[in-house]
Enzyme design. Sequence first.
Site, PDB file in Angstrom:
ATOM      1  N   LYS A 184       0.844  -1.197   0.000  1.00 55.05           N
ATOM      2  CA  LYS A 184       0.000   0.000   0.000  1.00 55.05           C
ATOM      3  C   LYS A 184       0.877   1.244   0.000  1.00 55.05           C
ATOM      4  CE  LYS A 184      -1.786   2.673   3.093  1.00 55.05           C
ATOM      5  NZ  LYS A 184      -1.849   3.993   2.427  1.00 55.05           N
ATOM      6  N   GLY A 236       7.455   4.822   8.086  1.00 53.80           N
ATOM      7  CA  GLY A 236       6.557   5.947   8.342  1.00 53.80           C
ATOM      8  C   GLY A 236       6.769   6.502   9.731  1.00 53.80           C
ATOM      9  N   SER A 237       5.728   7.091  10.269  1.00 53.47           N
ATOM     10  CA  SER A 237       5.847   7.775  11.552  1.00 53.47           C
ATOM     11  C   SER A 237       5.951   6.792  12.706  1.00 53.47           C
ATOM     12  CB  SER A 237       4.638   8.687  11.775  1.00 53.47           C
ATOM     13  OG  SER A 237       3.481   7.915  12.043  1.00 53.47           O
ATOM     14  N   THR A 238       6.573   7.263  13.788  1.00 54.29           N
ATOM     15  CA  THR A 238       6.708   6.433  14.978  1.00 54.29           C
ATOM     16  C   THR A 238       5.349   6.099  15.576  1.00 54.29           C
ATOM     17  OG1 THR A 238       8.918   7.264  15.489  1.00 54.29           O
ATOM     18  CG2 THR A 238       7.644   6.394  17.327  1.00 54.29           C
ATOM     19  N   GLY A 241       3.902   3.324  13.615  1.00 55.99           N
ATOM     20  CA  GLY A 241       4.703   2.138  13.884  1.00 55.99           C
ATOM     21  C   GLY A 241       4.327   1.486  15.203  1.00 55.99           C
ATOM     22  N   GLU A 258      10.660   0.911  10.119  1.00 57.57           N
ATOM     23  CA  GLU A 258      11.630   2.006   9.948  1.00 57.57           C
ATOM     24  C   GLU A 258      10.857   3.286  10.165  1.00 57.57           C
ATOM     25  OE1 GLU A 258      13.217   5.088   8.612  1.00 57.57           O
ATOM     26  OE2 GLU A 258      13.082   4.221   6.604  1.00 57.57           O
ATOM     27  N   CYS A 292      13.453  10.785   6.893  1.00 60.67           N
ATOM     28  CA  CYS A 292      13.406  10.293   8.269  1.00 60.67           C
ATOM     29  C   CYS A 292      14.757  10.415   8.963  1.00 60.67           C
ATOM     30  CB  CYS A 292      12.917   8.860   8.308  1.00 60.67           C
ATOM     31  SG  CYS A 292      13.778   7.761   7.175  1.00 60.67           S
ATOM     32  N   GLU A 389      10.131  15.496  15.674  1.00 58.36           N
ATOM     33  CA  GLU A 389      10.436  15.414  14.249  1.00 58.36           C
ATOM     34  C   GLU A 389       9.520  16.369  13.482  1.00 58.36           C
ATOM     35  OE1 GLU A 389      11.317  11.905  11.014  1.00 58.36           O
ATOM     36  OE2 GLU A 389       9.498  11.728  12.227  1.00 58.36           O
TER      37      GLU A 389
END
Length: 480
Positions: A184, A236-238, A241, A258, A292, A389
């Site tokens: 996706k 993607g974003s933490t 995740g 990641e 990132c 971030e």
Amino acid sequence: MPTFEYAPAPESRAVLDLASSYGLFINGEFTPSTGGASFKTVSPATEEVLAEVSEASEADVEAAVAAARTAYTRVWSRMSGADRGKYLFRIARILQERAREFAVLESLDNGKPIRESRDVDIPLAAAHFFYHAGWADKLDWAGLGADPQPYGVVGQVIPWNFPLLMLSWKIAPALATGNTVVLKPAETTPLTALLFAEVCQQADLPPGVVNIITGAGATGQALVGHGDVDKVAFTGSTAVGKAIARTIAGTRKKATLELGGKAANIVFDDAPLDQAVEGIVNGIFFNQGHVCCAGSRLLVQESVAEEVQERLKARLSTLRVGDPLDKNTDVGAINSRAQLDKITELAAVGEAEGAQRWSPECELPSKGFWFAPTVFTGVSQTHRIAQEEIFGPVLSVLTFRTPGEAVAKANNTPYGLSAGIWTDKGSRILWMADQLKAGVVWANTFNKFDPTSPFGGYKESGYGREGGRHGLQGYVRTGA
């Protein structure tokens, strides 16, 4: 000093055959969504609608996973590594042949400068397929453990900052190790993934080996939570995740994540300053800071801090912000309105907290999503702009006196993805690299990537590695 005027040098869009609408790519064919829903993808530079894209429903996710499972059991897992490698080599060559087409589409849909997509993203994407094609028949000698075997069906969710490159990071090792894929792409940048689906057809890849489903967060959640997905790979974003980790906890699924970063670019007083300034600029303003592992925190030794800041401001004054398809452009458009709002909010917070804000004089286009390169000085460790971030072209400058203080400040973040060290002393580089809690440490350079080198982080930057021999580990199970 002479001033150079740059006439516009736009890349032509004529190379593209852009459809008005796109379906989902399931079992080797494009198909409309069963729910009939769709969404628009727009150019961040102009807000022009580029295409209508189908939004996958849960039934579509089910169909894609079923196609991947069938292809895995009947075709892909039975194929020799040498034969799998031939398909990857074929895909790599087609990417090279259609590189200009992919570069123009990536810059249109993402907003990044054409010279970055042309010179970095697309060549690296092809290189990942070439590299992993070479591993396909050598897995027994890759040091992965006894009898490495594929997991089966891999669900992959990728971000909008490097759409085709992240696709290659995910799909190439999965196919090389014998897995099949349901991927996706991000909802704001689906077009190069859909063009890649055409490449799969052109390469005669067996139907169902690669499936591409488009949609927003709900589509990704349905894929990650599907009971017949054996392994999840996410960039993607933490925050997302963590949600994925909670979703798969207690299941048989494996994952590589990641996630975000807040990298420190550390400049010592004996560093080659002009070279360091170029590294600082590349570290945070490459791809509009949508990286990132961006060097969003500059830690500079006090004795040279003023000189570095003066040279940095002079260099930033030469950057050209504007049309991503102009070959002269250095900094393109922010990817979306939502991301621009986030960057704007955190920059305002930086000013409110007392940091000094500076941007070079630059005229921003009236349409589209734009943010001028920005530097904050007088930043302390407690400022939000030093901890969160921002994911945009915003640099926070801090100072240090000793190597120990530099390490302490660099590690004072929940992230641990990357870092950069600028010094003339090799022993200091090795000592610092050993002390820094970062998955990747660059020495006298920044943002250098190669498919043969593993990439990944520690702490809230995720777990697992992508690229290199180590990246294969996340796609195989070993032992009896």
